[in-house]
Design an enzyme around this catalytic site. Structure first.
Site, PDB file in Angstrom:
ATOM      1  N   ASP A  92     -21.359 -33.101  -4.622  1.00 18.23           N
ATOM      2  CA  ASP A  92     -22.499 -31.957  -5.203  1.00 18.23           C
ATOM      3  C   ASP A  92     -21.517 -30.713  -5.721  1.00 18.23           C
ATOM      4  O   ASP A  92     -20.562 -30.488  -5.204  1.00 18.23           O
ATOM      5  CB  ASP A  92     -23.377 -31.486  -4.025  1.00 18.23           C
ATOM      6  CG  ASP A  92     -24.439 -32.598  -3.822  1.00 18.23           C
ATOM      7  OD1 ASP A  92     -25.328 -32.281  -3.039  1.00 18.23           O
ATOM      8  OD2 ASP A  92     -24.532 -33.631  -4.223  1.00 18.23           O
ATOM      9  N   HIS A 237     -18.972 -32.667  -1.023  1.00 12.46           N
ATOM     10  CA  HIS A 237     -18.945 -31.557  -2.405  1.00 12.46           C
ATOM     11  C   HIS A 237     -17.574 -31.698  -3.123  1.00 12.46           C
ATOM     12  O   HIS A 237     -16.257 -31.827  -2.500  1.00 12.46           O
ATOM     13  CB  HIS A 237     -19.172 -30.167  -1.874  1.00 12.46           C
ATOM     14  CG  HIS A 237     -20.579 -30.038  -1.170  1.00 12.46           C
ATOM     15  ND1 HIS A 237     -20.669 -30.337   0.254  1.00 12.46           N
ATOM     16  CD2 HIS A 237     -21.603 -29.435  -1.658  1.00 12.46           C
ATOM     17  CE1 HIS A 237     -21.892 -30.245   0.558  1.00 12.46           C
ATOM     18  NE2 HIS A 237     -22.665 -29.545  -0.538  1.00 12.46           N
TER      19      HIS A 237
END
Length: 270
Positions: A92, A237
């Site tokens: 992400d 992430h």
């Protein structure tokens, strides 16, 4: 960025980026004090019932139920949908000029494809990285324009944001398919339904390594080893902060999982 909760896309109370919580409710076991209803107040209530009428009340109830049904309609994917030892890696908040290229290098070295959930403002800044993600065979995911909590947004507001983000992604990587949408903070509201209407699969997660506060690459690798279950979609992430430890952890665990017979797949619906 971030973030979220442990499973099914829930919000984490420990995430510094989590939206402010609502006020605490009345403690259990104690009935809240209520102001007595006076005759004048009762008259107002009765008058209101006469003015609105039972048909108006029923109409409002139907409208509320329809809204709940709409919000419950979307199926949020949290697994690969495959039997056996399969796992899907998702990243992400990119693209990031430092950590996204490093993650792409690691994935290329190990022959693994992943999902990149793109933050629209970052797409505007680094379109070349979006193109590289797509060119190297990874799958794109809309992660909203500005990473705002959409939980209370109207369908029209959500649609405007998702369409604008998709337009930026497609401008950066012409012809690339945007297979998924992931709601910021896992706060879905109506966004899952709108995403489906736009041809994207709502993407949650089953396992979150909680890398928004880097605890060390070794600790992140341990969380991956201990926390991944068959079919899991894993949240990590590549943007939104220093993700060098995440890059190192992924580089460490991919060959370990492969040696133990695991396959790296995409989330269901992609």
């Amino acid at each position: 960025m971030r973030r979220k909760g442990g499973s099914e896309g829930a919000v984490s109370p420990h995430d510094p980026h989590t939206p402010a919580s609502t006020p605490a409710s009345t403690p259990t076991g104690r009935r809240p004090w209520r102001r007595p209803v006076t005759l004048s107040a009762l008259a107002v209530l009765v008058a209101g019932a006469v003015v609105t009428g039972p048909s108006a009340v029923a109409g409002e109830e139907r409208q509320q139920q329809q809204q709940q049904d709409r919000r419950a309609a979307a199926t949020i994917v949290t697994s690969t949908g495959k039997s056996g030892n399969s796992v899907a890696f998702t990243f992400d908040d990119g693209p990031d000029p430092t950590h996204t290229p490093a993650m792409l290098d690691v994935l290329k070295k190990h022959g693994v494809k992943a999902v990149f959930c793109l933050w629209g403002d970052h797409v505007r800044q680094y379109p070349n990285l979006v193109k590289r993600i797509a060119d190297e065979g990874h799958v794109l995911c809309n992660h909203s324009m500005s990473h705002s909590d959409m939980g209370g947004w109207s369908a029209a507001q959500v649609r405007s944001d998702l369409e604008a983000t998709n337009a930026l992604i497609q401008q950066a990587a012409p012809g690339a398919r945007i297979a998924y949408f992931r709601a910021p903070y896992g706060s879905w509201g109506q966004s899952g339904d709108v995403a489906e209407q736009l041809g994207m699969t709502p993407l949650g997660w089953r396992m979150d390594i909680q890398d928004w506060t880097p605890p060390g690459a070794g600790e992140l690798a341990r969380r991956l080893r201990d926390g991944i279950t068959p079919g899991a979609v894993v949240l990590m992430h590549d943007g939104g902060g220093d993700r060098s430890q995440t890059v190192q952890a992924v580089d460490t665990v991919i060959p370990e999982f492969k040696a133990n017979g695991w396959s790296f797949d995409l989330p269901a619906g992609g």
